[in-house]
Design a protein around this motif. Structure first.
Motif, mmCIF file in Angstrom:
data_model
loop_
_atom_site.group_PDB
_atom_site.id
_atom_site.type_symbol
_atom_site.label_atom_id
_atom_site.label_comp_id
_atom_site.label_asym_id
_atom_site.label_seq_id
_atom_site.Cartn_x
_atom_site.Cartn_y
_atom_site.Cartn_z
ATOM 1 N N PRO A 71 0.854 -1.179 0.000
ATOM 2 C CA PRO A 71 0.000 0.000 0.000
ATOM 3 C C PRO A 71 0.892 1.232 0.000
ATOM 4 O O PRO A 71 1.907 1.261 0.709
ATOM 5 C CB PRO A 71 -0.756 -0.108 1.326
ATOM 6 N N TYR A 87 1.295 5.669 -0.346
ATOM 7 C CA TYR A 87 0.839 7.044 -0.513
ATOM 8 C C TYR A 87 2.050 7.961 -0.371
ATOM 9 O O TYR A 87 2.684 8.011 0.687
ATOM 10 C CB TYR A 87 -0.243 7.395 0.511
ATOM 11 N N GLU A 131 5.184 7.848 -1.672
ATOM 12 C CA GLU A 131 6.423 7.150 -1.304
ATOM 13 C C GLU A 131 7.406 7.120 -2.480
ATOM 14 O O GLU A 131 8.207 6.205 -2.612
ATOM 15 C CB GLU A 131 6.120 5.716 -0.841
ATOM 16 N N LEU A 147 -5.546 3.136 4.241
ATOM 17 C CA LEU A 147 -4.563 2.051 4.271
ATOM 18 C C LEU A 147 -5.230 0.673 4.191
ATOM 19 O O LEU A 147 -4.875 -0.158 3.351
ATOM 20 C CB LEU A 147 -3.723 2.168 5.551
ATOM 21 N N ASP A 184 4.930 -2.501 4.475
ATOM 22 C CA ASP A 184 5.000 -1.071 4.199
ATOM 23 C C ASP A 184 5.837 -0.822 2.947
ATOM 24 O O ASP A 184 6.761 -1.576 2.652
ATOM 25 C CB ASP A 184 5.662 -0.323 5.369
ATOM 26 N N SER A 185 5.534 0.263 2.267
ATOM 27 C CA SER A 185 6.229 0.546 1.016
ATOM 28 C C SER A 185 7.342 1.572 1.183
ATOM 29 O O SER A 185 7.899 2.053 0.208
ATOM 30 C CB SER A 185 5.215 1.069 -0.005
ATOM 31 N N ARG A 242 8.634 5.756 19.611
ATOM 32 C CA ARG A 242 7.682 4.917 18.888
ATOM 33 C C ARG A 242 7.786 3.462 19.336
ATOM 34 O O ARG A 242 6.800 2.744 19.456
ATOM 35 C CB ARG A 242 7.931 5.014 17.372
ATOM 36 N N TYR A 261 -7.108 2.301 9.617
ATOM 37 C CA TYR A 261 -5.669 2.382 9.339
ATOM 38 C C TYR A 261 -5.003 1.080 9.795
ATOM 39 O O TYR A 261 -5.527 -0.012 9.511
ATOM 40 C CB TYR A 261 -5.121 3.629 10.063
ATOM 41 N N ARG A 272 12.654 4.711 7.268
ATOM 42 C CA ARG A 272 11.943 4.926 6.013
ATOM 43 C C ARG A 272 12.896 5.600 5.022
ATOM 44 O O ARG A 272 13.769 6.371 5.401
ATOM 45 C CB ARG A 272 10.636 5.677 6.217
ATOM 46 N N SER A 293 6.031 10.452 7.131
ATOM 47 C CA SER A 293 5.161 9.521 7.839
ATOM 48 C C SER A 293 3.699 9.889 7.645
ATOM 49 O O SER A 293 3.352 11.060 7.627
ATOM 50 C CB SER A 293 5.505 9.566 9.322
HETATM 51 N N1 LIG Z 1 -2.659 3.180 -0.374
HETATM 52 C C1 LIG Z 1 -2.445 3.836 0.783
HETATM 53 N N2 LIG Z 1 -1.320 3.620 1.479
HETATM 54 C C2 LIG Z 1 -1.132 4.314 2.626
HETATM 55 C C3 LIG Z 1 -2.075 5.247 3.125
HETATM 56 N N3 LIG Z 1 -1.611 5.761 4.288
HETATM 57 C C4 LIG Z 1 -0.405 5.172 4.500
HETATM 58 N N4 LIG Z 1 -0.112 4.308 3.498
HETATM 59 C C5 LIG Z 1 1.073 3.454 3.377
HETATM 60 O O1 LIG Z 1 1.089 2.632 4.522
HETATM 61 C C6 LIG Z 1 2.417 2.398 4.963
HETATM 62 C C7 LIG Z 1 2.540 2.805 6.415
HETATM 63 O O2 LIG Z 1 2.505 4.220 6.529
HETATM 64 P P1 LIG Z 1 3.723 5.013 7.217
HETATM 65 O O3 LIG Z 1 3.562 6.471 6.981
HETATM 66 O O4 LIG Z 1 5.004 4.408 6.774
HETATM 67 O O5 LIG Z 1 3.450 4.701 8.732
HETATM 68 P P2 LIG Z 1 4.520 4.309 9.812
HETATM 69 O O6 LIG Z 1 5.362 3.185 9.287
HETATM 70 O O7 LIG Z 1 3.758 4.089 11.053
HETATM 71 O O8 LIG Z 1 5.366 5.636 9.953
HETATM 72 P P3 LIG Z 1 6.961 5.833 9.692
HETATM 73 O O9 LIG Z 1 7.641 5.306 10.892
HETATM 74 O O10 LIG Z 1 7.175 7.291 9.514
HETATM 75 O O11 LIG Z 1 7.317 5.091 8.448
HETATM 76 C C8 LIG Z 1 3.313 3.162 4.021
HETATM 77 O O12 LIG Z 1 3.777 2.277 3.048
HETATM 78 C C9 LIG Z 1 2.390 4.210 3.416
HETATM 79 O O13 LIG Z 1 2.766 4.634 2.137
HETATM 80 C C10 LIG Z 1 -3.271 5.450 2.358
HETATM 81 O O14 LIG Z 1 -4.160 6.235 2.690
HETATM 82 N N5 LIG Z 1 -3.397 4.723 1.203
#
Ligand SMILES: Nc1nc2c(ncn2[C@@H]2O[C@H](COP(=O)(O)OP(=O)(O)OP(=O)(O)O)[C@@H](O)[C@H]2O)c(=O)[nH]1
Ligand SMILES: [Mg+2]
Length: 233
Positions: free
Chosen positions: A7, A9, A11, A71, A91-92, A131, A177, A205, A210
């Motif tokens: 998934p 957004y 990236e 997500l 995660d992407s 975190r 989420y 990342r 984020s």
């Molecule tokens: N398709 C899609 N992907 C999403 C959305 N929100 C987040 N993502 C993806 O979900 C994954 C997790 O989001 P992150 O922002 O990495 O969250 P996190 O890992 O808790 O935060 P970081 O520690 O900063 O990486 C990532 O690959 C995002 O690109 C969304 O609304 N749609």
């Protein structure tokens, strides 16, 4: 065949490198696989960048959802579009190390869900101590309230067989989420399924920003957990 669902957004910065890494890991392990990116029409041009980089690579598919964000629903879409009988969600942005994909996929032949876990021996998080401990504490809360024994409900790095989808009540799982994973694992355990945690260390990342609004999600995640606990059976 293994389908890795990403998934995404905004990236653009790191995703091509990650996709390349996943393909290399699969190739090294002599596994047949594909990478399925589900992009919510990222304004930073993530999808176009991937099309440019992997246009000639049939093992990489990019789905662009327009007018839709989220997500959990993006992951659900990816799982349904996937061609593999083995599904991996990660995660992407590079947080999850793809080197684990072959091991997780192999273990998911025996277990119903395999979780890449930060909180079993050998797991961890390079990124942020705050975190790490906040997530740790929330995981303890989940374990206590739901009376289950998974150390990392929030990792977002999961592997399972496609047939698991037939046993899930999908509308009750795939919304919101990262809390979708709490609901998925809860349904699996309640159905008598077996969950295995394998250690993973979260990496930094690869650029971008984020999407997790930590404090805002704290409230929704807490509600999600209590809803599961007090839902009518
Ligand atoms: N398709 C899609 N992907 C999403 C959305 N929100 C987040 N993502 C993806 O979900 C994954 C997790 O989001 P992150 O922002 O990495 O969250 P996190 O890992 O808790 O935060 P970081 O520690 O900063 O990486 C990532 O690959 C995002 O690109 C969304 O609304 N749609
Ligand atoms: Mg991330």
């Amino acid at each position: 065949m293994i389908s890795v669902v990403l998934p995404t957004y905004n990236e653009r910065d790191g995703i091509a490198e990650l996709v390349g890494e996943i393909l290399a890991v699969l190739r090294r392990a002599r596994l047949d696989g594909e990478v399925l990116v589900v992009d919510d029409d990222s304004p930073d041009g993530t999808a176009a960048h991937l099309a440019e980089t992997f246009g000639q690579e049939p093992a990489v598919r990019v789905i662009v959802r327009r007018g839709e964000r989220g997500l959990a629903s993006a992951i659900q879409r990816g799982l349904h579009e996937a061609r593999g009988e083995m599904l991996v969600v990660m995660d992407s942005d590079g947080n999850h190390d793809p080197v684990l994909v072959p091991l997780m996929a192999r273990c998911a032949e025996e277990f119903d869900v395999v979780v890449g876990s930060r909180y079993v021996l050998g797991g961890g998080m390079l990124t942020s101590a705050f975190r790490y401990w906040a997530s740790y504490a929330f995981n303890v809360f989940i374990r206590v309230v739901l009376a289950q024994n998974i150390h990392d409900n929030l990792s977002g790095y999961l592997a399972f067989r496609r047939t698991l989808l037939d046993r899930l009540d999908e509308p009750a799982v795939f919304y919101g989420y990262g809390d979708y994973a709490i609901r998925l694992l809860w349904q699996v355990l309640r159905g008598g399924g077996r969950v295995l945690e394998v250690p993973t260390v979260y990496r930094f990342r690869r650029g971008g920003e984020s999407k997790t609004r930590f404090l805002a999600y704290f409230g929704t995640y807490t509600l999600s957990v209590f809803r599961l606990r007090f839902k009518r059976r």
